[in-house]
Design a protein around this motif. Structure first.
Motif, short mmCIF file in Angstrom:
data_model
loop_
_atom_site.label_atom_id
_atom_site.label_comp_id
_atom_site.label_asym_id
_atom_site.label_seq_id
_atom_site.Cartn_x
_atom_site.Cartn_y
_atom_site.Cartn_z
N TYR A 124 -11.82 58.39 5.46
CA TYR A 124 -12.71 58.82 4.37
C TYR A 124 -13.33 57.58 3.73
N LEU A 125 -14.60 57.71 3.33
CA LEU A 125 -15.33 56.62 2.68
C LEU A 125 -15.58 56.99 1.22
N THR A 126 -15.33 56.03 0.33
CA THR A 126 -15.63 56.23 -1.09
C THR A 126 -16.54 55.10 -1.55
N PRO A 127 -17.81 55.38 -1.81
CA PRO A 127 -18.72 54.33 -2.29
C PRO A 127 -18.28 53.80 -3.67
N ILE A 128 -18.41 52.50 -3.87
CA ILE A 128 -18.08 51.86 -5.14
C ILE A 128 -19.40 51.50 -5.82
N GLU A 129 -19.62 52.03 -7.01
CA GLU A 129 -20.88 51.80 -7.70
C GLU A 129 -20.68 50.97 -8.96
N LYS A 130 -21.68 50.14 -9.24
CA LYS A 130 -21.71 49.35 -10.46
C LYS A 130 -23.15 49.25 -10.92
N GLU A 131 -23.39 49.65 -12.15
CA GLU A 131 -24.75 49.61 -12.71
C GLU A 131 -25.73 50.32 -11.79
N GLN A 132 -25.34 51.54 -11.35
CA GLN A 132 -26.16 52.42 -10.52
C GLN A 132 -26.53 51.81 -9.17
N MET A 133 -25.69 50.88 -8.72
CA MET A 133 -25.91 50.26 -7.41
C MET A 133 -24.62 50.32 -6.61
N CYS A 134 -24.73 50.68 -5.33
CA CYS A 134 -23.56 50.72 -4.46
C CYS A 134 -23.24 49.30 -4.00
N ILE A 135 -22.06 48.80 -4.37
CA ILE A 135 -21.72 47.41 -4.08
C ILE A 135 -20.65 47.28 -2.99
N GLY A 136 -20.07 48.38 -2.57
CA GLY A 136 -19.05 48.31 -1.53
C GLY A 136 -18.51 49.68 -1.19
N LEU A 137 -17.56 49.72 -0.25
CA LEU A 137 -16.93 50.96 0.17
C LEU A 137 -15.42 50.80 0.19
N ASP A 138 -14.72 51.81 -0.33
CA ASP A 138 -13.30 51.94 -0.06
C ASP A 138 -13.16 52.80 1.19
#
Length: 439
Positions: free
Chosen positions: A355-369
């Motif tokens: 499973y992929l969980t996008p990591i967002e910061k300030e409305q920007m996707c910065i990485g994936l778990d």
């Protein structure tokens, strides 16, 4: 059944497509208020459509058009002429509704029978049909197509995996139909019972409804002892059976283009792209009666090509890379789940359940778990243990090595969490969503 049309010369096929497209436009002018309005807006009529090459003059149809005309606004026959109605779940809004005349049901059965034949199925074989029945087109579509081919069908639908395996053992079917993720769940149940691939009656697995990769195919084929092939379709077009892999060729799916004319369009400009280039698959239903669609925007990313060495002469589509709306943009890099899967698919011990969980910061996707499983053999081999967070801890930085491989191949930053086999949720029939909510 007569499969001769699959071997038409290209000029014969183009002539057939041209006649069917011209007839379709005339039909829509007479029967469809929706398309008549679209034609008037574009300033075109049936006189402007002379060959299949003129298809680019016609309007594109989107899923929103079906929702805006809910429930029956795109039908071209009255309700009393319908033999069947299907619709989507409607989880994200109004469901999309599709209807079938008696002719359409016959067409549906024909293209599914072609698909099953390409997959290796033959008259007299038994189909274990674990696609969902009901408003989803998969169950009934495969059922009718198998019967048309001359097969017997066990309509078990999805779920109750232990019972599914009991019946496969008892009834000895040769063909399995379900989603790829559910085929893996069935394989897991056989493994738990200590039943090896050479003890299973199945010879062919016809799998669809979700994108899958070669590593998934390898796992299914090895663990069930089958030829695993991809069947593709959309309810809006007809259901499964729009295209199909051949069990001896694999790697690309024939589109039955005497009924479904495919194009690849640029996702931004909507202009046609040449053979071999990736874009959005767009399909025109050349022969449907109840709800024909012009240039339907499938949202699936793929490419088209003709294979001179193939058995059949019809066009092939490459495996679906993903859906345009499944694409993640991670620090400016376009990423599909299948690309992530391919990056770790060759690593020993990785189980294709993730499973992929996008990591967002300030409305920007910065990485994936990324949560993924490793098999029990590797756990025993490396003497691994599980900490309080239920993630596996072991020497050699296994998770970090996968992170580095994804960085090298895909170009994005990820955080990989390793779980024991069977600890993540599994598919119990139908589609599985690999992308979880953002953090």
């Amino acid at each position: 059944m007569d499969f001769a049309v699959e071997y038409l010369k290209l000029d014969q096929l183009r002539a057939l497509q041209s006649e069917r497209l011209k007839d379709l436009v005339v039909y829509l002018e007479e029967k469809s208020d929706f398309y008549k309005e679209k034609f008037d807006e574009a300033g075109i009529s049936n006189q402007d459509i002379r060959t299949i090459e003129d298809i680019s003059k016609l309007p594109i149809t989107y899923k929103q058009d079906l929702r805006d005309n809910y429930p029956f606004g795109l039908f071209t026959v009255p309700k009393n002429e319908l033999q069947r109605i299907h619709c989507s779940s409607g989880i994200t809004g109004k469901p999309t509704v599709v209807g079938y005349t008696e002719e359409d049901v016959d067409l549906f059965s024909e293209v599914v029978a072609r698909s099953l034949n390409a997959a290796g199925a033959k008259p007299g074989m038994q189909l274990h049909n674990a696609y969902g029945y009901g408003i989803f087109t998969g169950g009934l579509g495969l059922h009718y197509g198998a019967e048309k081919l001359g097969m017997s069908v066990l309509p078990i639908s999805g779920g109750m995996t232990s019972r599914q395996v009991d019946l496969i053992i008892d009834f000895q079917p040769e063909v399995l139909c379900c989603s790829p993720s559910y085929a893996l769940t069935i394989a897991d149940e056989f493994a738990k019972r200590g039943i090896s691939a050479d003890e299973i009656s199945l010879k062919y697995a016809v799998l669809g409804s979700e994108p899958w990769t070669e590593i998934i195919r390898h796992h299914i084929e090895e663990r069930l002892g089958v030829h695993a092939t991809n069947i593709y379709g959309l309810s809006e077009i007809i259901g499964p059976g729009v295209s199909m892999e051949d069990f001896e060729e694999k790697g690309g799916s024939y589109i039955w283009e005497d009924h479904f004319y495919p194009e690849i369009l640029d996702p931004v400009t909507k202009e046609p792209l040449p053979y071999g280039e990736e874009g959005v698959l767009v399909i025109t239903t050349l022969t449907k009666k109840a709800m024909p669609l012009l240039r339907y925007w499938t949202n699936d990313i793929t490419s088209l090509y003709y294979d001179e060495n193939a058995k059949r002469t019809m066009v092939k589509m490459k495996p679906i890379l993903g859906r345009a709306d499944d694409m993640l943009i991670v620090r400016g890099v376009n990423v599909y789940p299948s690309q992530i899967e391919e990056a770790f698919s060759h690593v020993k011990g990785v189980v294709p359940n993730y499973y992929l969980t996008p990591i967002e910061k300030e409305q920007m996707c910065i990485g994936l778990d990324i949560d993924l499983e490793i098999d029990d053999e590797l756990v025993a081999e490396e003497n691994l243990n599980i900490n309080s967070d239920e993630y596996l801890i072991f020497a050699g930085n296994f998770g970090e090595s996968i992170e580095n491989e994804i960085k090298k191949r895909v170009g994005i930053t990820t955080k990989v969490k390793i779980h024991a086999q069977d600890s993540l949720p599994k598919c119990e029939g139908g589609k599985i969503n690999r992308i979880l909510k953002t953090k």
